[in-house]
Design a protein around this motif. Sequence first.
Motif, PDB file in Angstrom:
ATOM      1  N   LYS A   1      32.112  78.158  52.146  1.00  0.00           N
ATOM      2  CA  LYS A   1      32.473  77.098  53.104  1.00  0.00           C
ATOM      3  C   LYS A   1      32.203  77.610  54.516  1.00  0.00           C
ATOM      4  N   ILE A   2      31.554  76.787  55.324  1.00  0.00           N
ATOM      5  CA  ILE A   2      31.162  77.238  56.661  1.00  0.00           C
ATOM      6  C   ILE A   2      31.914  76.441  57.723  1.00  0.00           C
ATOM      7  N   SER A   3      32.569  77.129  58.655  1.00  0.00           N
ATOM      8  CA  SER A   3      33.167  76.464  59.818  1.00  0.00           C
ATOM      9  C   SER A   3      32.212  76.600  60.982  1.00  0.00           C
ATOM     10  N   VAL A   4      31.686  75.481  61.424  1.00  0.00           N
ATOM     11  CA  VAL A   4      30.700  75.489  62.517  1.00  0.00           C
ATOM     12  C   VAL A   4      31.442  75.133  63.798  1.00  0.00           C
ATOM     13  N   LEU A   5      31.689  76.114  64.647  1.00  0.00           N
ATOM     14  CA  LEU A   5      32.533  75.883  65.825  1.00  0.00           C
ATOM     15  C   LEU A   5      31.699  75.331  66.991  1.00  0.00           C
ATOM     16  N   VAL A   6      31.597  74.005  67.041  1.00  0.00           N
ATOM     17  CA  VAL A   6      30.790  73.394  68.107  1.00  0.00           C
ATOM     18  C   VAL A   6      31.365  73.734  69.486  1.00  0.00           C
ATOM     19  N   GLY A   7      32.676  73.918  69.546  1.00  0.00           N
ATOM     20  CA  GLY A   7      33.290  74.287  70.821  1.00  0.00           C
ATOM     21  C   GLY A   7      32.796  75.642  71.314  1.00  0.00           C
ATOM     22  N   ALA A   8      32.495  76.542  70.362  1.00  0.00           N
ATOM     23  CA  ALA A   8      31.969  77.858  70.750  1.00  0.00           C
ATOM     24  C   ALA A   8      30.553  77.719  71.288  1.00  0.00           C
ATOM     25  N   ALA A   9      29.765  76.812  70.698  1.00  0.00           N
ATOM     26  CA  ALA A   9      28.418  76.556  71.239  1.00  0.00           C
ATOM     27  C   ALA A   9      28.530  75.977  72.643  1.00  0.00           C
ATOM     28  N   ASN A  10      29.532  75.136  72.858  1.00  0.00           N
ATOM     29  CA  ASN A  10      29.679  74.458  74.148  1.00  0.00           C
ATOM     30  C   ASN A  10      30.112  75.378  75.281  1.00  0.00           C
ATOM     31  N   THR A  11      30.535  76.591  74.939  1.00  0.00           N
ATOM     32  CA  THR A  11      30.898  77.549  75.991  1.00  0.00           C
ATOM     33  C   THR A  11      30.026  78.804  75.895  1.00  0.00           C
ATOM     34  N   ASP A  12      28.973  78.737  75.099  1.00  0.00           N
ATOM     35  CA  ASP A  12      28.110  79.911  74.894  1.00  0.00           C
ATOM     36  C   ASP A  12      27.255  80.146  76.151  1.00  0.00           C
ATOM     37  N   GLU A  13      27.325  81.367  76.657  1.00  0.00           N
ATOM     38  CA  GLU A  13      26.629  81.691  77.915  1.00  0.00           C
ATOM     39  C   GLU A  13      25.112  81.523  77.806  1.00  0.00           C
ATOM     40  N   THR A  14      24.569  81.624  76.599  1.00  0.00           N
ATOM     41  CA  THR A  14      23.111  81.460  76.492  1.00  0.00           C
ATOM     42  C   THR A  14      22.705  79.993  76.666  1.00  0.00           C
ATOM     43  N   LEU A  15      23.625  79.097  76.374  1.00  0.00           N
ATOM     44  CA  LEU A  15      23.339  77.668  76.542  1.00  0.00           C
ATOM     45  C   LEU A  15      23.833  77.182  77.905  1.00  0.00           C
ATOM     46  N   PHE A  16      24.981  77.741  78.341  1.00  0.00           N
ATOM     47  CA  PHE A  16      25.595  77.368  79.618  1.00  0.00           C
ATOM     48  C   PHE A  16      25.945  78.657  80.367  1.00  0.00           C
ATOM     49  N   PRO A  17      25.031  79.165  81.222  1.00  0.00           N
ATOM     50  CA  PRO A  17      25.289  80.451  81.898  1.00  0.00           C
ATOM     51  C   PRO A  17      26.611  80.448  82.681  1.00  0.00           C
ATOM     52  N   ASP A  18      27.004  79.293  83.216  1.00  0.00           N
ATOM     53  CA  ASP A  18      28.303  79.218  83.913  1.00  0.00           C
ATOM     54  C   ASP A  18      29.275  78.368  83.078  1.00  0.00           C
ATOM     55  N   GLY A  19      29.270  78.602  81.798  1.00  0.00           N
ATOM     56  CA  GLY A  19      30.015  77.753  80.860  1.00  0.00           C
ATOM     57  C   GLY A  19      31.513  77.753  81.047  1.00  0.00           C
ATOM     58  N   TYR A  20      32.046  78.756  81.749  1.00  0.00           N
ATOM     59  CA  TYR A  20      33.497  78.789  81.956  1.00  0.00           C
ATOM     60  C   TYR A  20      33.903  78.177  83.291  1.00  0.00           C
ATOM     61  N   THR A  21      32.937  77.525  83.953  1.00  0.00           N
ATOM     62  CA  THR A  21      33.250  76.725  85.133  1.00  0.00           C
ATOM     63  C   THR A  21      33.171  75.263  84.727  1.00  0.00           C
ATOM     64  N   VAL A  22      34.203  74.494  85.051  1.00  0.00           N
ATOM     65  CA  VAL A  22      34.148  73.062  84.760  1.00  0.00           C
ATOM     66  C   VAL A  22      33.498  72.366  85.960  1.00  0.00           C
ATOM     67  N   ASP A  23      32.315  71.811  85.726  1.00  0.00           N
ATOM     68  CA  ASP A  23      31.532  71.177  86.788  1.00  0.00           C
ATOM     69  C   ASP A  23      31.290  69.724  86.386  1.00  0.00           C
ATOM     70  N   LEU A  24      32.054  68.827  86.994  1.00  0.00           N
ATOM     71  CA  LEU A  24      31.985  67.415  86.581  1.00  0.00           C
ATOM     72  C   LEU A  24      30.631  66.784  86.884  1.00  0.00           C
ATOM     73  N   LEU A  25      29.805  67.471  87.670  1.00  0.00           N
ATOM     74  CA  LEU A  25      28.473  66.939  87.988  1.00  0.00           C
ATOM     75  C   LEU A  25      27.386  67.648  87.183  1.00  0.00           C
ATOM     76  N   ARG A  26      27.767  68.443  86.197  1.00  0.00           N
ATOM     77  CA  ARG A  26      26.784  69.245  85.455  1.00  0.00           C
ATOM     78  C   ARG A  26      25.629  68.381  84.934  1.00  0.00           C
ATOM     79  N   ASN A  27      24.434  68.832  85.197  1.00  0.00           N
ATOM     80  CA  ASN A  27      23.239  68.114  84.766  1.00  0.00           C
ATOM     81  C   ASN A  27      22.070  69.097  84.736  1.00  0.00           C
ATOM     82  N   PRO A  28      21.420  69.327  83.608  1.00  0.00           N
ATOM     83  CA  PRO A  28      21.676  68.706  82.312  1.00  0.00           C
ATOM     84  C   PRO A  28      22.921  69.291  81.646  1.00  0.00           C
TER      85      PRO A  28
END
Length: 411
Positions: free
Chosen positions: A322-349
Amino acid sequence: MAYGSPGDTAPLDASSDTAMALAAGIMSAEFSKEPQEYFRRMRAEAPVVKIGTMVVLARWDVINQAFRNPAVFSSNKDAVDLGNVRPLIPLQIDPPQHKNYRKLLDPLFAPRVMAELEADVAKLANELIDTFIANGSCDFNTDFAVPLPCTVFMRLLGLPSQDLALFLRFKDGIIRPGGHDASLDLDAQTRIRTEIAQEMYAYFEKILDQREIERRDDLLSKLLDAEINEDGDRVRLTRDQILDICFLLLIAGLDTVTDSLDCFYAYLAQHPEHREQIVADPAIIPSAIEELLRWESPVPGVARIAVADTELAGCPIHTGDKISVLVGAANTDETLFPDGYTVDLLRNPNPHVAFGGGVHRCLGSHLARLELRVAMREWHRRIPSYSLAPDTDLEYTPALRQIEYLPLVWS
Ligand code: HEM
């Protein structure tokens, strides 16, 4: 065992204990309260952890591999037991058959179709706000976040509004069969789910019988008339297929929007600078929603089952794991979001995967976005300044991140 060392060739024995403890905690209330810190530590300790036959994925590249390979990482009925007797459609159907269902369902949930609901959603949001605005306080969960998406959904399907309480009992019984009883064992949970599932089937059978006799302008009538491609032929959906779609919509379409609203408002109530940014310029609401979906990941993970032997980041995966795919971990992954621990309401893309990824990506994302956008717009227009009631210690439910008591105050 923990995996994901540089080069991804060998187990990470050194950090195994911490990594295993973190992975074992993903169904806890503690994780749900502040998953972002868990994700950071899990990626650092070991992005792939195997405990018995459970594998937890916490890094974007391995998550993406799982999403892109449904032939190995299936979301079939064995991935998660929700008390249903047949596979839920389309989530528990594998390609290539899955595509036929999405071809039928996607147009029914298309942005243009969902946009027609906007005035009705705005009216409903305002009616709910009318019931508590003068009090200067509300329990956001009970008074707004639960009734809004549930009522919208019942109207979409064409179900009688007096069945709302029954509907909520179905949804909660399947998603959280133990309620607040954390000690309820798995067998007892399965028993509750199975009983509720039977009630749900019977409920939808009755309404579908009525629609067979008299069609209305609602989703159930559309499903009765819809045709699907089966082996090259266009055929009507069977009664069972319609029931299996309704079951999934009920599980997937209500709680998730409630969870998102709860997570968003808890965040904004505690971050006045972001709340003020939205009030000052409501035009940013669509991008604020994407960023809050990314940061909060109200659905932090999704389930898969391996249907073939394979390996991810050096971790051997066997058929039946059984695999748990943690999408939340992808959403804060530095390789996808270098400043992923900053909440930027204007983030684009903002390439977040809060709606999942691959073929099973959320069918209802346009409906969800509409509901969230209208709710945020109407609420902040009428209640621009609010905060948590003093001395509130928020509790988030495990798995889907709901805050069952969210007291907000304003003046
Ligand atoms: C903000 C709210 C929502 C979030 C965060 C969300 C999240 C997700 C996620 C992560 C998945 C992927 C599941 C997987 O891969 O195992 C998914 C699938 C799905 N969602 Fe949503 N969802 C939301 C709202 C809705 C709504 C409103 C509906 C329906 C009206 C809906 C219907 C579905 C369906 C039917 C699937 C399965 C799609 C398929 O298997 O092809 N969702 N959702």
